[in-house]
Design a protein around this motif. Structure first.
Motif, mmCIF file in Angstrom:
data_model
loop_
_atom_site.group_PDB
_atom_site.id
_atom_site.type_symbol
_atom_site.label_atom_id
_atom_site.label_comp_id
_atom_site.label_asym_id
_atom_site.label_seq_id
_atom_site.Cartn_x
_atom_site.Cartn_y
_atom_site.Cartn_z
ATOM 1 N N ALA A 51 0.836 -1.199 0.000
ATOM 2 C CA ALA A 51 0.000 0.000 0.000
ATOM 3 C C ALA A 51 0.869 1.246 0.000
ATOM 4 O O ALA A 51 2.021 1.233 0.442
ATOM 5 N N ALA A 52 0.295 2.341 -0.509
ATOM 6 C CA ALA A 52 1.024 3.604 -0.577
ATOM 7 C C ALA A 52 0.067 4.747 -0.265
ATOM 8 O O ALA A 52 -1.142 4.559 -0.160
ATOM 9 N N GLY A 53 0.639 5.946 -0.129
ATOM 10 C CA GLY A 53 -0.176 7.115 0.164
ATOM 11 C C GLY A 53 -0.344 7.344 1.651
ATOM 12 O O GLY A 53 0.479 6.906 2.467
ATOM 13 N N GLU A 54 -1.422 8.023 2.014
ATOM 14 C CA GLU A 54 -1.696 8.334 3.417
ATOM 15 C C GLU A 54 -1.824 7.039 4.231
ATOM 16 O O GLU A 54 -2.661 6.183 3.933
ATOM 17 N N GLY A 127 -2.415 2.015 -7.966
ATOM 18 C CA GLY A 127 -2.330 3.436 -8.259
ATOM 19 C C GLY A 127 -0.921 3.947 -8.088
ATOM 20 O O GLY A 127 0.054 3.173 -8.186
ATOM 21 N N GLN A 128 -0.788 5.243 -7.810
ATOM 22 C CA GLN A 128 0.519 5.867 -7.685
ATOM 23 C C GLN A 128 1.336 5.213 -6.571
ATOM 24 O O GLN A 128 0.918 5.203 -5.413
ATOM 25 N N ASP A 129 2.453 4.598 -6.923
ATOM 26 C CA ASP A 129 3.429 4.018 -5.991
ATOM 27 C C ASP A 129 2.985 2.724 -5.328
ATOM 28 O O ASP A 129 3.701 2.198 -4.465
ATOM 29 N N GLY A 130 1.807 2.198 -5.687
ATOM 30 C CA GLY A 130 1.368 0.941 -5.080
ATOM 31 C C GLY A 130 -0.141 0.850 -5.017
ATOM 32 O O GLY A 130 -0.850 1.484 -5.799
ATOM 33 N N ILE A 131 -0.658 0.076 -4.091
ATOM 34 C CA ILE A 131 -2.104 -0.061 -3.914
ATOM 35 C C ILE A 131 -2.614 1.169 -3.177
ATOM 36 O O ILE A 131 -2.093 1.532 -2.124
ATOM 37 N N ALA A 144 -3.571 9.903 -6.464
ATOM 38 C CA ALA A 144 -3.318 8.459 -6.395
ATOM 39 C C ALA A 144 -3.954 7.681 -7.526
ATOM 40 O O ALA A 144 -3.384 6.694 -8.009
ATOM 41 N N ILE A 145 -5.142 8.120 -7.968
ATOM 42 C CA ILE A 145 -5.930 7.326 -8.909
ATOM 43 C C ILE A 145 -6.203 8.076 -10.210
ATOM 44 O O ILE A 145 -5.853 7.588 -11.294
ATOM 45 N N VAL A 146 -6.801 9.246 -10.130
ATOM 46 C CA VAL A 146 -7.194 9.972 -11.352
ATOM 47 C C VAL A 146 -5.974 10.308 -12.200
ATOM 48 O O VAL A 146 -5.940 10.027 -13.409
ATOM 49 N N ASP A 147 -4.957 10.902 -11.594
ATOM 50 C CA ASP A 147 -3.750 11.241 -12.355
ATOM 51 C C ASP A 147 -3.031 9.987 -12.843
ATOM 52 O O ASP A 147 -2.467 9.962 -13.946
ATOM 53 N N PHE A 148 -3.051 8.945 -12.026
ATOM 54 C CA PHE A 148 -2.375 7.695 -12.390
ATOM 55 C C PHE A 148 -2.992 7.077 -13.652
ATOM 56 O O PHE A 148 -2.265 6.589 -14.535
#
Length: 273
Positions: A51-54, A127-131, A144-148
């Motif tokens: 997982a990635a992000g917050e 997504g960006q950098d992982g799940i 994380a998702i739209v730009d990815f």
């Protein structure tokens, strides 16, 4: 039958932490005769490594594995205590994670015999950098998702393709056959200055697959109360399409607090009449 098919408990880290018995008492007060307790199934032990992000987005996404025996014991106690007032169904909201199908299958094979109900949902995408979580915040969803995926429409298509994959996945005999909030990819639609309508062609494919596979849908009213959504999951036009296809729809408050129990049930009853 007045049934709330999607609810949570004090075992949910992103809920109110109010005791589930208070939810049940409120459901009885509101005249429900069936109540499904569908807490978020524990995520795999190594999920955080992918997982990635917050961190909050994934560390509070499900109940802890260590809470599992207490959850099952407490729900069984309450089911027996209130059996003359309310039919309580015990289950999980099961996250479909393409990378962890074996874990999910093994979990359901072990605990499925103890369960009465269940929901199969998608809360995470590659997504960006992982799940990445798809429902944590509008800002997180964008980066994380739209730009990815290259745009809001493309992100929704990726989500709906994951819904389709969840239907087709072999998760064993205890796999839930009701899909949770199949338009959760719309949760932040009003935060985006772009076309955010669901891709009609893909939604039609999803609903036809749901019909062919004999699944039911969660008629989830939580989106009505999300400032950037303001619609049910799925939206009204797809509820009508699902009805036309003969797909069963089960009301779900998706309650994470006592005040949420039974919210907007009238919307469900009016649209299903």
């Amino acid at each position: 039958m007045k049934w709330d098919g999607h609810t949570h408990t004090e075992f949910c880290p992103h809920g109110s932490r109010e005791e589930v018995e208070r939810f049940i008492i409120r459901a009885i007060e509101l005249g429900f005769d069936t109540y499904s307790v569908t807490e978020h199934m524990p995520l795999p032990a190594h999920f955080n490594q992918q997982a990635a992000g917050e961190r909050e987005a994934y560390e509070t996404a499900s109940m802890a594995m260590s809470d599992l025996p207490y959850y099952l014991k407490e729900m069984a106690r309450l089911r027996a205590k209130y059996r003359s007032d309310l039919k309580i169904k015990i289950g999980f909201e099961v996250d479909y994670l393409a990378q962890f199908e074996a874990f999910t299958r093994d979990f359901l094979n072990e605990y499925g015999p103890e369960l009465d109900d269940g929901i199969l949902s998608v809360h995470f995408l590659e997504g960006q950098d992982g799940i990445r979580s798809i429902d944590f915040s509008a800002a997180d969803y964008k980066t994380a998702i739209v730009d990815f995926y290259g745009g809001f429409r493309e992100a929704q298509i990726a989500y709906l393709e994951q819904i389709k994959a969840s239907i087709l996945a072999d998760l064993g005999a205890f796999k839930p056959k009701r899909l949770g909030h199949i338009s959760l990819c719309q949760k932040f639609r009003h935060a985006f200055n772009t076309e955010t309508a669901l891709p009609d062609d893909v939604m039609t494919d999803v609903l036809e697959l749901v019909q062919r596979s004999g699944y039911a849908l969660d008629y989830n009213t939580a989106g009505l109360f999300k400032v950037d959504c303001r619609a049910t999951y799925p939206p009204e036009m797809y509820v009508k399409q699902a009805k036309h296809l003969g797909i069963p729809l089960v009301y779900g408050s998706d309650s994470h607090a006592v005040r949420d129990v039974g919210r907007a049930y009238s919307v469900f009853s009016e649209n299903l009449s």
